[in-house]
Design an enzyme around this catalytic site. Structure first.
Site, PDB file in Angstrom:
ATOM      1  N   ASP A  98       7.180  -8.938  -4.261  1.00 52.65           N
ATOM      2  CA  ASP A  98       6.070  -8.917  -5.190  1.00 52.65           C
ATOM      3  C   ASP A  98       6.062 -10.452  -5.960  1.00 52.65           C
ATOM      4  OD1 ASP A  98       6.307  -6.074  -4.637  1.00 52.65           O
ATOM      5  OD2 ASP A  98       4.202  -6.124  -4.967  1.00 52.65           O
ATOM      6  N   HIS A 119       9.110   3.548  -3.563  1.00 47.23           N
ATOM      7  CA  HIS A 119       9.216   3.222  -2.263  1.00 47.23           C
ATOM      8  C   HIS A 119      10.348   4.081  -1.543  1.00 47.23           C
ATOM      9  CE1 HIS A 119       8.097  -0.312  -4.284  1.00 47.23           C
ATOM     10  NE2 HIS A 119       7.090  -0.461  -3.451  1.00 47.23           N
ATOM     11  N   SER A 140       0.952  -1.205  -0.057  1.00 44.12           N
ATOM     12  CA  SER A 140      -0.043   0.020   0.047  1.00 44.12           C
ATOM     13  C   SER A 140       1.002   1.258  -0.130  1.00 44.12           C
ATOM     14  CB  SER A 140      -0.863  -0.055   1.359  1.00 44.12           C
ATOM     15  OG  SER A 140      -1.859  -1.013   1.161  1.00 44.12           O
ATOM     16  N   GLY A 141       0.167   2.294  -0.049  1.00 38.31           N
ATOM     17  CA  GLY A 141       0.990   3.591  -0.054  1.00 38.31           C
ATOM     18  C   GLY A 141       1.047   4.393  -1.515  1.00 38.31           C
ATOM     19  N   HIS A 142       0.729   3.555  -2.518  1.00 38.77           N
ATOM     20  CA  HIS A 142       0.666   4.005  -4.017  1.00 38.77           C
ATOM     21  C   HIS A 142      -0.659   4.248  -4.534  1.00 38.77           C
ATOM     22  CE1 HIS A 142       4.768   2.306  -3.558  1.00 38.77           C
ATOM     23  NE2 HIS A 142       4.393   0.960  -3.478  1.00 38.77           N
TER      24      HIS A 142
END
Ligand SMILES: Nc1ncnc2c1ncn2[C@@H]1O[C@H](COP(=O)(O)OP(=O)(O)O)[C@@H](O)[C@H]1O
Ligand SMILES: Nc1ncnc2c1ncn2[C@@H]1O[C@H](COP(=O)(O)OP(=O)(O)O)[C@@H](O)[C@H]1O
Ligand SMILES: [Mg+2]
Ligand SMILES: [Mg+2]
Ligand SMILES: [Mg+2]
Ligand SMILES: [Mg+2]
Lengths: 333, 214, 333, 214
Positions: free
Chosen positions: A110, A219, A55-57
């Protein structure tokens, strides 16, 4: 660190719950394991498309779930790949009998977790194909690295693969068109300020008041070089050079130009960047036939942006133009 | 207690000690990862092994495969990132190779560990010198095998493996990373110990502690 | 101050040029005087809708130009109202013979400059009506102030008035529906960090590392109080209280809930906020039937957000749902 | 030079001196605006009056209405914000009231100024005590009128107006703002001089300088 959060441990589940409540017309969310599927999933006979990652994108990937794009998104913890179990659950939830495509950004975590999920799905009788997005030219693609990173080009892969699935292509064909986009899309970014991972509470890296990082990862990974702040036009030129030289893009090419905000940069700045990027492409005889400007693949509150160029042909253009109905990208319906 | 075999209880103790070591050294591991990665290896391993040990305590395993398949699955489903699937596969393969036994002799453990390494390579495609946990696992298992070839004493083999593991860990400092997140750094990855290599060395330290003196 | 700009004096004209290049399918831009009109303006027989104000709030207003919403946007310098001449030029450019509605945020500068433009347009034979948006409950509405400020509720006024014009309402009717929205919409915001006006180069205000400003204006104007940082849910409660008590909103009401990012806040945080806001409304028996989450009325790179609640009825809901095709808001076509 | 009339050239000199004063005091005006507004009043006035004087120099005005209508239009189209239309209307109304003359006598200038104030009120709806430029303009014009009633000397009237302007400006410090951006501050607007009041006082200072000693 000042953030609009409650317990940092609950950032992802609370945000996903909010997302589900805000977009109940488009999606359903599963709270445990955490994943987001389009409301009418599975769509019988249609290839399912699943993407995900840390998450965070946002809006990537949840904001791209809906008709014409993703069938499911699997958000991991902030900046950390999800484990295979939610990926598996999402994959099964969107399998309409025509198989499922995994769109994976090329990061070891990933790749490995999606791979495991794909194995498990196959064992459960779901046909899965995977494609790896690796559009970031800031990192040298060589046998001696984990390869290029997947960044904002992912959005274009997801939109176009989604359109191919929507028109009824079979799994093999959808995977092929996704691979074709991956082969023709290149990106590079810049950071002006760092991002702060909520549970870390500290900036992921530091930049002096007059420094910027050219080639930043989404990131906050280091890029090519750290330089003094320059005018926007000079920064655009620094990013576009390596992008255009990579494939290369040449005079006569028709392209889609994406200027992507990293999350904390005002829109005025993105359009100043767009203006220069379009200018440079025009100078090189490259025709910008499709455009996208905004926050699509972000890095929390990082200030900065990335430029993505995708070489278009008639088929990719048609698929790009096809209707899409998601929280973050919508046209044609 | 004979050192020619290792029981499920001892293997459980091994995993518990590994959990204790990564927990103890969580900031060291995270510091290593913050230099050339994303500063989460310590918390990844602590979270993962914490979950493993919690599960084992809740329902103790009766056989070696049950123990390691459970540990592997737990790591895979609780860690994420690169280390989750890699350590997870390592333990899963140990379990499937060992089978439903209640103890392993030295050649049995050696074979299981080698299968585990095979799983890591199958997943991560790492080669010697890529600056990963492979650079600890591979020399450690070579030393383990060599010791087993000349003696059936597991403690001797564990000591040999741990010694090789430490050497392998320290040798990663000089390497240029070619796999994982650290590879994005290119030249700048040189001069730092690989965090996964460091945690893997702790795995062999834990085995030594479990098996006691030679 | 780190920004992706060239000469700070050229921020607005370069950004507008970039906007025009990126959205040539939707808009045309005039460089001198600066304004943005929909590509097919004027639309014969349709009421034209013009909004504008200082830049730095993007996508407002340029991002809302297109079929179903604004006919023109007039961006002034950053945080400064445009002068009457570009407003006049835009008004004339979108007059299709049915008159023009000015949607003006209630700031003295905006009010006066739009008023002058309206007078001049009337002198040139264009019928003009104006509405003033003043949704910000952080500022007391009284005879003894310039009145409440216009903030993110403006987006809802523009969308709904745009839909009314699109279905063929006459000027009087479009103005009335806009007034109705203004009467039923209330907002309040919070800032975690300040914004930096490019030509100023200095933060517009300062907040300590643990302070937030409750009731912030979209130009960084002070709000109700400065408090210590709190969990997101507590902040949401602080904003929603005054909003809901103002009209008031009561059990049984159907509402549109807008969570608006100030520009520098990541989307995960906006959805955490949305989750709590929806929860509070549900507890009060207020039904959220329409939602909007994202950066719509921003304050450059400010971190923070605002919450807007609009009381809906059947007509407003229908107008909200009507097709819209702009750079920042798009559905139904 | 008689002080019973003021010529177009002298009026041009007035505007030029006003430009000089706001330029000289740009940071003072901006500082006042940063306390209770948005820190742009100095640059707004400097930009606007700079444009006014530049235009006049490029094509000097032959009549009073040409001069002030030009100045008003330039302010309106170059400043934006609140002060652009307010000062712009002030000058526009002076121009339309004065008409196509080449000079004004004391009652003529008084009438023109009063019309200008009427324009400011028509636009801004300010009343006495709202803490705006009105609180300088209104007492200054009252003093100007009173002086004109007893003497035809413009210099005397200008001095009286400037004195009242300074008093009015300083009195805004104690007021609670009820118009413009400062009104959002409520109680917190008290204790600061209003920036528009300060620039308006400079307008009368410039008039005194133009007309010289009584
Ligand atoms: N392809 C690979 N093969 C073997 N080990 C790898 C590989 N990629 C990464 N690793 C190991 O994983 C470690 C990083 O783990 P961790 O920090 O937990 O995950 P992430 O990199 O996803 O944040 C590295 O130090 C390295 O030892
Ligand atoms: N309604 C009004 N009537 C009269 N003067 C006003 C009014 N509103 C604002 N002003 C004057 O305008 C001044 C502010 O001008 P300026 O800072 O240039 O514009 P803005 O407030 O738009 O930034 C205030 O100090 C005040 O004197
Ligand atoms: Mg890591
Ligand atoms: Mg990680
Ligand atoms: Mg001001
Ligand atoms: Mg202003």
């Amino acid at each position: 660190m000042k953030k609009l959060v409650n317990d940092p441990k609950n950032v992802v589940n609370e945000a996903v719950a909010g997302f589900g409540a805000a977009h109940a017309d488009l999606v359903r969310v599963s709270a445990d394991p955490i994943f987001i599927v389009r409301k009418d999933a599975p769509v019988a006979g249609k290839v399912g498309i699943v993407s995900g990652g840390g998450s965070g994108h946002e809006p990537m990937h949840g904001g791209f779930v809906g008709p014409g794009m993703l069938d499911a998104a699997v958000p991991g913890p902030v900046f950390t790949s999800p484990t295979p179990d939610p990926i598996l659950a999402a994959t099964k939830a969107v399998d309409g009998g025509a198989g499922v495509l995994h769109i994976v950004k090329n990061y070891t975590g990933d790749v490995l977790n999606f791979e495991t999920a794909a194995d498990l799905a196959a064992a459960d009788g779901v046909e899965v194909r995977s494609v790896l997005v690796n559009d970031d030219v800031a990192v040298k693609d060589s046998l001696y690295t984990a390869g290029r990173r997947g960044v904002a080009g992912t959005v274009l892969v997801e939109k176009i693969a989604g359109a191919a699935a929507d028109r009824g292509d079979d799994l093999e064909s959808v995977a092929l068109v996704a691979e074709r986009v991956i082969g023709q899309v290149r990106s590079m970014g810049v950071a002006l300020t760092p991002c702060v991972v909520p549970h870390a509470g500290q900036p992921s890296f530091t930049l002096a008041e007059d420094e910027i990082e050219i080639g930043i990862g989404i990131h906050g990974e280091p890029g090519r070089e750290r330089i003094k702040l320059e005018p926007a036009d000079a920064i655009v030129d620094r990013l576009l050079g390596p992008i255009l030289d990579d494939i290369p893009f040449v005079a006569g090419d028709k392209v889609l130009l994406l200027v992507n905000g990293m999350g904390g940069t005002p829109q005025v700045e993105l359009y100043i960047v767009f203006r220069r990027a379009a200018e440079v492409l025009a100078e090189r005889g490259i025709e910008v036939t499709r455009t996208l400007v905004g926050n699509f693949t972000t890095s929390l509150e990082m200030q900065g942006m990335s430029i993505t160029v995708l070489k278009l042909d008639d088929e990719l253009t048609t698929l790009w133009d096809a209707p899409v109905q998601t929280a973050a990208l919508r046209w044609g319906r | 207690m004979s050192n020619d075999t290792i029981t499920v209880d001892q293997l459980t103790d091994w995993l518990t000690r590994f959990r204790d070591l990564v927990t103890e050294q969580v900031s060291y591991l995270t510091e290593l990862d913050s230099a050339i990665g994303d500063a989460d290896h310590g918390s990844n391993m602590t979270r993962g092994m914490g979950a493993v040990v919690e599960k084992i305590h809740a329902s103790p395993a009766g056989t070696v495969d049950e123990l390691f398949k459970g540990a592997g699955m737990t790591l895979v489903t609780s860690v994420g990132g690169a280390s989750g699937p890699l350590y997870g596969t390592f333990f899963l393969r140990i379990g499937t190779t060992a089978g439903p036994r209640t103890s392993l002799d030295a050649p049995g453990l050696a074979a299981a560990l080698r299968a585990g390494l095979g799983g890591v390579v199958a997943r991560g495609k790492a080669e010697a010198g890529d600056k990963t946990m492979f650079d600890v696992l591979s020399p450690a298992l070579a030393a383990f095998d060599a010791a087993v070839d000349v003696s059936s004493d597991l403690s001797t083999a564990a000591h040999a493996a741990y010694f090789a593991a430490q050497t392998g860990r320290d040798a990663t400092r000089a390497l240029l990373a070619r796999k994982g997140r650290a590879s994005y750094l290119g030249e700048r990855s040189i001069g730092h110990i690989d965090p996964g290599a460091a945690s893997t060395a702790l795995l062999f330290q834990a085995l030594v502690e479990t098996l006691g003196e030679e």
